[in-house]
Scaffold this motif. Structure first.
Motif, PDB file in Angstrom:
ATOM      1  N   HIS A 101       3.475  -5.472 -12.366  1.00  0.00           N
ATOM      2  CA  HIS A 101       2.445  -6.335 -12.380  1.00  0.00           C
ATOM      3  C   HIS A 101       1.263  -6.137 -11.523  1.00  0.00           C
ATOM      4  CE1 HIS A 101       3.686  -8.724  -8.956  1.00  0.00           C
ATOM      5  NE2 HIS A 101       4.962  -8.413  -9.292  1.00  0.00           N
ATOM      6  N   ARG A 102       0.174  -7.012 -11.781  1.00  0.00           N
ATOM      7  CA  ARG A 102      -0.927  -6.697 -10.783  1.00  0.00           C
ATOM      8  C   ARG A 102      -0.723  -7.445  -9.409  1.00  0.00           C
ATOM      9  NH1 ARG A 102      -4.834  -8.888 -14.021  1.00  0.00           N
ATOM     10  NH2 ARG A 102      -5.594  -6.756 -14.588  1.00  0.00           N
ATOM     11  N   SER A 103      -0.955  -6.764  -8.362  1.00  0.00           N
ATOM     12  CA  SER A 103      -0.833  -7.028  -6.961  1.00  0.00           C
ATOM     13  C   SER A 103      -1.254  -8.389  -6.786  1.00  0.00           C
ATOM     14  CB  SER A 103      -1.315  -6.131  -5.928  1.00  0.00           C
ATOM     15  OG  SER A 103      -0.327  -4.989  -6.029  1.00  0.00           O
ATOM     16  N   GLY A 104      -0.699  -9.351  -6.374  1.00  0.00           N
ATOM     17  CA  GLY A 104      -1.129 -10.729  -6.234  1.00  0.00           C
ATOM     18  C   GLY A 104      -0.686 -11.748  -7.313  1.00  0.00           C
ATOM     19  N   GLN A 105      -0.484 -11.402  -8.179  1.00  0.00           N
ATOM     20  CA  GLN A 105       0.064 -12.034  -9.497  1.00  0.00           C
ATOM     21  C   GLN A 105       1.562 -12.696  -9.136  1.00  0.00           C
ATOM     22  OE1 GLN A 105       0.721 -10.106 -13.068  1.00  0.00           O
ATOM     23  NE2 GLN A 105       1.433 -11.849 -14.158  1.00  0.00           N
ATOM     24  N   GLU A 106       1.530 -14.038  -9.159  1.00  0.00           N
ATOM     25  CA  GLU A 106       2.834 -14.491  -8.821  1.00  0.00           C
ATOM     26  C   GLU A 106       3.996 -14.595 -10.044  1.00  0.00           C
ATOM     27  OE1 GLU A 106       3.895 -15.808  -6.183  1.00  0.00           O
ATOM     28  OE2 GLU A 106       2.021 -14.975  -5.167  1.00  0.00           O
ATOM     29  N   LEU A 107       4.954 -14.150  -9.662  1.00  0.00           N
ATOM     30  CA  LEU A 107       6.003 -14.179 -10.586  1.00  0.00           C
ATOM     31  C   LEU A 107       7.336 -15.029 -10.088  1.00  0.00           C
ATOM     32  CD1 LEU A 107       6.637 -10.319 -11.795  1.00  0.00           C
ATOM     33  CD2 LEU A 107       5.457 -12.386 -13.113  1.00  0.00           C
ATOM     34  N   PRO A 108       8.144 -15.637 -10.853  1.00  0.00           N
ATOM     35  CA  PRO A 108       9.122 -16.542 -10.402  1.00  0.00           C
ATOM     36  C   PRO A 108      10.285 -15.883  -9.610  1.00  0.00           C
ATOM     37  CG  PRO A 108       9.243 -16.471 -12.728  1.00  0.00           C
ATOM     38  CD  PRO A 108       8.030 -15.842 -12.167  1.00  0.00           C
ATOM     39  N   ASP A 109      10.971 -16.281  -8.530  1.00  0.00           N
ATOM     40  CA  ASP A 109      12.150 -15.935  -7.823  1.00  0.00           C
ATOM     41  C   ASP A 109      13.262 -15.765  -8.735  1.00  0.00           C
ATOM     42  OD1 ASP A 109      10.477 -15.688  -5.445  1.00  0.00           O
ATOM     43  OD2 ASP A 109      11.153 -17.664  -4.847  1.00  0.00           O
ATOM     44  N   GLN A 110      13.289 -16.740  -9.704  1.00  0.00           N
ATOM     45  CA  GLN A 110      14.436 -16.820 -10.691  1.00  0.00           C
ATOM     46  C   GLN A 110      13.920 -16.979 -12.058  1.00  0.00           C
ATOM     47  OE1 GLN A 110      18.059 -18.842  -9.346  1.00  0.00           O
ATOM     48  NE2 GLN A 110      19.305 -18.128 -11.132  1.00  0.00           N
ATOM     49  N   MET A 111      14.606 -16.339 -13.285  1.00  0.00           N
ATOM     50  CA  MET A 111      14.412 -16.585 -14.463  1.00  0.00           C
ATOM     51  C   MET A 111      15.633 -16.706 -15.109  1.00  0.00           C
ATOM     52  SD  MET A 111      11.119 -13.939 -14.971  1.00  0.00           S
ATOM     53  CE  MET A 111      11.848 -12.488 -14.586  1.00  0.00           C
ATOM     54  N   GLY A 112      16.357 -17.727 -15.382  1.00  0.00           N
ATOM     55  CA  GLY A 112      17.456 -18.000 -15.836  1.00  0.00           C
ATOM     56  C   GLY A 112      18.359 -17.283 -15.122  1.00  0.00           C
ATOM     57  N   SER A 113      19.030 -16.152 -15.720  1.00  0.00           N
ATOM     58  CA  SER A 113      20.222 -15.463 -15.192  1.00  0.00           C
ATOM     59  C   SER A 113      19.593 -14.173 -14.285  1.00  0.00           C
ATOM     60  CB  SER A 113      21.139 -14.827 -16.060  1.00  0.00           C
ATOM     61  OG  SER A 113      20.554 -14.061 -16.878  1.00  0.00           O
ATOM     62  N   LEU A 114      18.297 -14.156 -14.052  1.00  0.00           N
ATOM     63  CA  LEU A 114      17.760 -13.039 -13.140  1.00  0.00           C
ATOM     64  C   LEU A 114      17.272 -13.614 -12.016  1.00  0.00           C
ATOM     65  CD1 LEU A 114      15.591 -11.253 -16.142  1.00  0.00           C
ATOM     66  CD2 LEU A 114      17.828 -10.792 -15.411  1.00  0.00           C
ATOM     67  N   LEU A 115      17.607 -12.956 -11.008  1.00  0.00           N
ATOM     68  CA  LEU A 115      17.095 -13.309  -9.549  1.00  0.00           C
ATOM     69  C   LEU A 115      16.507 -12.112  -8.882  1.00  0.00           C
ATOM     70  CD1 LEU A 115      17.468 -15.448  -7.406  1.00  0.00           C
ATOM     71  CD2 LEU A 115      19.481 -14.263  -6.487  1.00  0.00           C
ATOM     72  N   ARG A 116      15.229 -12.539  -8.506  1.00  0.00           N
ATOM     73  CA  ARG A 116      14.626 -11.216  -7.879  1.00  0.00           C
ATOM     74  C   ARG A 116      15.101 -11.153  -6.411  1.00  0.00           C
ATOM     75  NH1 ARG A 116       8.367 -12.676  -7.132  1.00  0.00           N
ATOM     76  NH2 ARG A 116       9.086 -13.917  -5.545  1.00  0.00           N
ATOM     77  N   PHE A 117      15.284  -9.777  -6.208  1.00  0.00           N
ATOM     78  CA  PHE A 117      15.777  -9.445  -4.960  1.00  0.00           C
ATOM     79  C   PHE A 117      14.914  -8.495  -4.386  1.00  0.00           C
ATOM     80  CE2 PHE A 117      17.292  -6.103  -8.108  1.00  0.00           C
ATOM     81  CZ  PHE A 117      17.136  -5.032  -7.334  1.00  0.00           C
ATOM     82  N   ASP A 118      13.728  -8.108  -4.809  1.00  0.00           N
ATOM     83  CA  ASP A 118      12.943  -7.127  -4.006  1.00  0.00           C
ATOM     84  C   ASP A 118      11.315  -7.326  -4.771  1.00  0.00           C
ATOM     85  OD1 ASP A 118      11.915  -5.234  -2.333  1.00  0.00           O
ATOM     86  OD2 ASP A 118      13.223  -3.778  -2.825  1.00  0.00           O
ATOM     87  N   GLN A 119      10.379  -6.957  -3.779  1.00  0.00           N
ATOM     88  CA  GLN A 119       9.097  -7.071  -4.563  1.00  0.00           C
ATOM     89  C   GLN A 119       8.356  -5.811  -3.458  1.00  0.00           C
ATOM     90  OE1 GLN A 119       7.748  -9.680  -6.533  1.00  0.00           O
ATOM     91  NE2 GLN A 119       5.377  -8.532  -6.653  1.00  0.00           N
ATOM     92  N   ARG A 120       7.618  -4.921  -4.370  1.00  0.00           N
ATOM     93  CA  ARG A 120       6.953  -4.081  -3.581  1.00  0.00           C
ATOM     94  C   ARG A 120       5.568  -3.969  -4.026  1.00  0.00           C
ATOM     95  NH1 ARG A 120      10.945  -0.028  -1.316  1.00  0.00           N
ATOM     96  NH2 ARG A 120      12.803  -1.297  -1.180  1.00  0.00           N
ATOM     97  N   ALA A 121       4.439  -3.674  -3.364  1.00  0.00           N
ATOM     98  CA  ALA A 121       3.033  -3.455  -3.727  1.00  0.00           C
ATOM     99  C   ALA A 121       2.573  -2.017  -3.430  1.00  0.00           C
ATOM    100  CB  ALA A 121       2.145  -4.638  -3.115  1.00  0.00           C
ATOM    101  N   TYR A 122       1.853  -1.491  -4.324  1.00  0.00           N
ATOM    102  CA  TYR A 122       1.331  -0.169  -4.171  1.00  0.00           C
ATOM    103  C   TYR A 122       0.042  -0.265  -4.485  1.00  0.00           C
ATOM    104  CZ  TYR A 122       6.182   0.727  -4.249  1.00  0.00           C
ATOM    105  OH  TYR A 122       7.582   0.726  -3.997  1.00  0.00           O
ATOM    106  N   GLY A 123      -1.157  -0.652  -3.566  1.00  0.00           N
ATOM    107  CA  GLY A 123      -2.426  -0.952  -4.124  1.00  0.00           C
ATOM    108  C   GLY A 123      -2.458  -2.203  -4.991  1.00  0.00           C
ATOM    109  N   GLN A 124      -3.208  -1.897  -6.306  1.00  0.00           N
ATOM    110  CA  GLN A 124      -3.321  -2.687  -7.237  1.00  0.00           C
ATOM    111  C   GLN A 124      -2.254  -3.276  -8.017  1.00  0.00           C
ATOM    112  OE1 GLN A 124      -6.837  -2.404  -9.237  1.00  0.00           O
ATOM    113  NE2 GLN A 124      -8.229  -2.232  -7.456  1.00  0.00           N
ATOM    114  N   THR A 125      -1.039  -2.177  -8.074  1.00  0.00           N
ATOM    115  CA  THR A 125       0.198  -2.389  -8.954  1.00  0.00           C
ATOM    116  C   THR A 125       1.390  -2.806  -7.892  1.00  0.00           C
ATOM    117  OG1 THR A 125      -0.615  -0.492 -10.204  1.00  0.00           O
ATOM    118  CG2 THR A 125       1.734  -1.054 -10.146  1.00  0.00           C
ATOM    119  N   ALA A 126       2.101  -3.772  -8.529  1.00  0.00           N
ATOM    120  CA  ALA A 126       3.311  -4.181  -7.737  1.00  0.00           C
ATOM    121  C   ALA A 126       4.537  -4.014  -8.635  1.00  0.00           C
ATOM    122  CB  ALA A 126       3.024  -5.890  -7.195  1.00  0.00           C
TER     123      ALA A 126
END
Length: 185
Positions: A149-174
């Protein structure tokens, strides 16, 4: 007219020019597969909204046993098919599915679950909200969803049975990494 693009091992691929596809930047692909080093070999990988198919091609180069790709543009699918044929090794399989991801996922793909799903829709296409809830059934328990996704775009920490465990940004791409939680009985 197709343009050239390079993936690991300096393999040249063709990309569909003029279709508005946005290949995942090379440094993002390199970082992704460095993060996943040693985990891709023998896995099942889905490249969802695969555009030019570079991430699926990279998964094949890293030893994925099966790679599926979903892309709406028929001309892009033809190039993806040719590119994946070029990089696939004996014992590897792949399938390129042409169609609208919303319709395909809402009906079910009819494929066995995946170890990894890489989801990289066009940033402004409005596909995050309708497609993210449809992804968990595509993953094996313990499987990983990677959302570009675009850097700065917020995504939820959890989506149903999916739990975010990492987030990385590379310039304008995350990249956001989600793990499918084990089913509770």
């Amino acid at each position: 007219m197709p343009m050239g693009l390079r993936i690991s091992g300096k393999r040249a691929l063709q990309t569909p020019a003029g279709l508005g596809t946005r290949p995942t930047p090379g440094r993002v692909r390199q970082a992704l597969f460095n993060i996943l080093r040693g985990q891709v070999e023998g896995c099942r990988w889905l490249d969802l909204c695969c555009g030019a198919g570079t991430v699926g091609a990279e998964a094949l180069c890293q030893g994925a046993a099966f790679v599926a790709g979903i892309e709406i543009a028929a001309s892009a699918c033809r190039l993806i098919q040719a590119n994946w044929t070029k990089v696939a090794q004996p014992g590897q399989a792949f399938q390129v599915i042409q169609g609208d991801a919303r319709k395909l996922l809402s009906r079910g793909l009819g494929l066995d679950p995946f170890d990894y799903v890489y989801f990289a829709p066009p940033y402004a296409a409005g596909l995050y909200a309708p497609l993210l809830p449809l992804i968990p059934p595509l993953l094996k328990p313990g499987g990983t969803l990677i959302v570009e996704h675009r850097s700065g775009q917020e995504l939820p920490d959890q989506m149903g049975s999916l739990l975010r465990f990492d987030q990385r940004a590379y310039g304008q791409t995350a990249l956001a990494f989600y793990r499918k939680l084990e089913e509770q009985r």
